[in-house]
Design a protein around this motif. Structure first.
Motif, PDB file in Angstrom:
ATOM      1  N   ALA A   1      -1.556 -50.417 -58.954  1.00 41.36           N
ATOM      2  CA  ALA A   1      -2.324 -49.387 -59.670  1.00 41.36           C
ATOM      3  C   ALA A   1      -2.030 -49.432 -61.172  1.00 41.36           C
ATOM      4  O   ALA A   1      -2.936 -49.276 -61.993  1.00 41.36           O
ATOM      5  CB  ALA A   1      -2.015 -48.004 -59.101  1.00 41.36           C
TER       6      ALA A   1
ATOM      7  N   VAL B   1      -5.127 -49.947 -63.654  1.00 38.37           N
ATOM      8  CA  VAL B   1      -5.514 -48.914 -64.616  1.00 38.37           C
ATOM      9  C   VAL B   1      -5.384 -49.455 -66.045  1.00 38.37           C
ATOM     10  O   VAL B   1      -6.255 -49.219 -66.890  1.00 38.37           O
ATOM     11  CB  VAL B   1      -4.685 -47.625 -64.411  1.00 38.37           C
ATOM     12  CG1 VAL B   1      -4.910 -46.642 -65.548  1.00 38.37           C
ATOM     13  CG2 VAL B   1      -5.045 -46.973 -63.078  1.00 38.37           C
TER      14      VAL B   1
ATOM     15  N   HIS C   1      -3.488 -44.665 -58.496  1.00 37.06           N
ATOM     16  CA  HIS C   1      -4.475 -44.750 -59.581  1.00 37.06           C
ATOM     17  C   HIS C   1      -4.517 -43.440 -60.355  1.00 37.06           C
ATOM     18  O   HIS C   1      -4.622 -43.425 -61.576  1.00 37.06           O
ATOM     19  CB  HIS C   1      -5.882 -44.996 -59.020  1.00 37.06           C
ATOM     20  CG  HIS C   1      -6.194 -46.436 -58.741  1.00 37.06           C
ATOM     21  ND1 HIS C   1      -7.233 -46.800 -57.925  1.00 37.06           N
ATOM     22  CD2 HIS C   1      -5.628 -47.589 -59.163  1.00 37.06           C
ATOM     23  CE1 HIS C   1      -7.284 -48.114 -57.858  1.00 37.06           C
ATOM     24  NE2 HIS C   1      -6.312 -48.619 -58.603  1.00 37.06           N
TER      25      HIS C   1
END
Lengths: 221, 221
Positions: A160, A164, B199
């Protein structure tokens, strides 16, 4: 561009493009004549997005329509958009959320969030989603895998962070949001495929059965 | 046990159990009377497996039947079984494998395997599966995410090591294979859900927008 060029550049057959237009997955082009329209790069990009959702993400046409609508409605709110994309991509199994097992699973997820200092809103639907998975896993008798929750969380966190970061490196919110949707679908497919490959390696390593390949004669140089 | 108890213990409604019996997803019970049969623990386990494939894995009934058949045919060959489970779980998009792009993607996967010393047979279908994903990603314009291939491989490797270790800790090959199938489906669902949660954390952290939860008032103590 005309629909023929849109088809060539996207690799999507013309009848499929017309179907997407009728279904509202693709905005209409600018009419140039009675039966002709002109399409821009935004149509090409939208078409690639729709194909990614349907082909790679296994999303239904109705689900893709929801994501496309969310792209319009939540411009500037990537988290909201991601939620819509996710619910379209992974409807799957939803256990009863009123049971003590589910409440216990949710507490476990909250504990994990607090331990790790994850910046997640306590009402976030993703918390419920993880609790769903844990509850289902418990009812399937895969408790041993549930015991590895921290390992899964470690891997998810590092992926992640990279994803991101990659999204935020894009210059504008519109293209960032596109990458959020594409990245959710694509990253999951890539990770799954690599995980299967790594399973093979780990099975061989832990059981000691085969040798690593040095080269592959089938691949042209 | 009678079908009613099988239903209670599995949480699967009786009509669904009868449907699975007709479709060959569940072996018949031992007939005890004209219209009655007796079911054992193996039926309960098979039922949980089928539910996992269909509900959690999103596999079709036909796909679940293939996996069940493979469980019988490949007893003792977990890799072969895993391949069948995977092809049932992830039919999705398959790009043209004759293109130079696909060949380049496959070379990239082989290079990754050799660099990491992964014990993977060069004819392994999983190599092609990763190449499929990379090719699709390239055609979708998510090259930035492809640049993170090594991060995905790192995460996949650490998850796979834990998963294979957990499977091999089971005492007998039959229950190991069951966990391979359940684990493939369940592990993927758990990882996806955690990745979405992560996320949210990473978006908040990298954008600096929200505070971490300290506790959740909705959860009973």
């Amino acid at each position: 561009m005309r629909v023929g060029e849109l088809s060539r550049r996207s690799g999507v057959p013309i009848p499929t493009i017309k179907y997407y237009l009728r279904e509202g997955l693709l905005p209409p082009g600018a009419a140039t004549a009675a039966n002709q329209a002109d399409y821009g790069d935004e149509h090409l990009r939208r078409l690639l997005l729709v194909r990614a959702l349907i082909d790679v993400g296994g999303v239904s046409v109705a689900g893709a329509r929801d994501v496309v609508a969310a792209l319009g409605a939540h411009a500037g709110d990537p988290l909201e958009l991601l939620g819509t994309a996710q619910s379209a991509i992974a409807p799957r199994h939803r256990p009863d959320r009123e049971t003590p097992d589910w409440q216990a699973a949710r507490k476990r997820v909250l504990a994990l969030i607090v331990e790790r200092g994850w910046l997640v809103h306590p009402d976030s639907p993703e918390i419920d989603l993880v609790a769903d998975t844990l509850t289902t896993g418990g009812s399937l008798g895969v408790e041993e895998l549930l015991a590895n929750l921290d390992s899964y969380a470690d891997s998810a966190a590092s992926i992640a962070a990279v994803e991101v970061g990659t999204v935020l490196a894009r210059p504008d919110p519109a293209s960032q949001m596109e990458l959020v949707v594409l990245g959710t679908v694509f990253g999951e497919a890539l990770f799954s495929a690599l995980r299967l490959l790594a399973h093979q390696h780990e099975s061989a390593r832990q059981l000691g059965v085969i040798e690593p390949p040095q080269e592959n004669p089938r691949i042209p140089q």
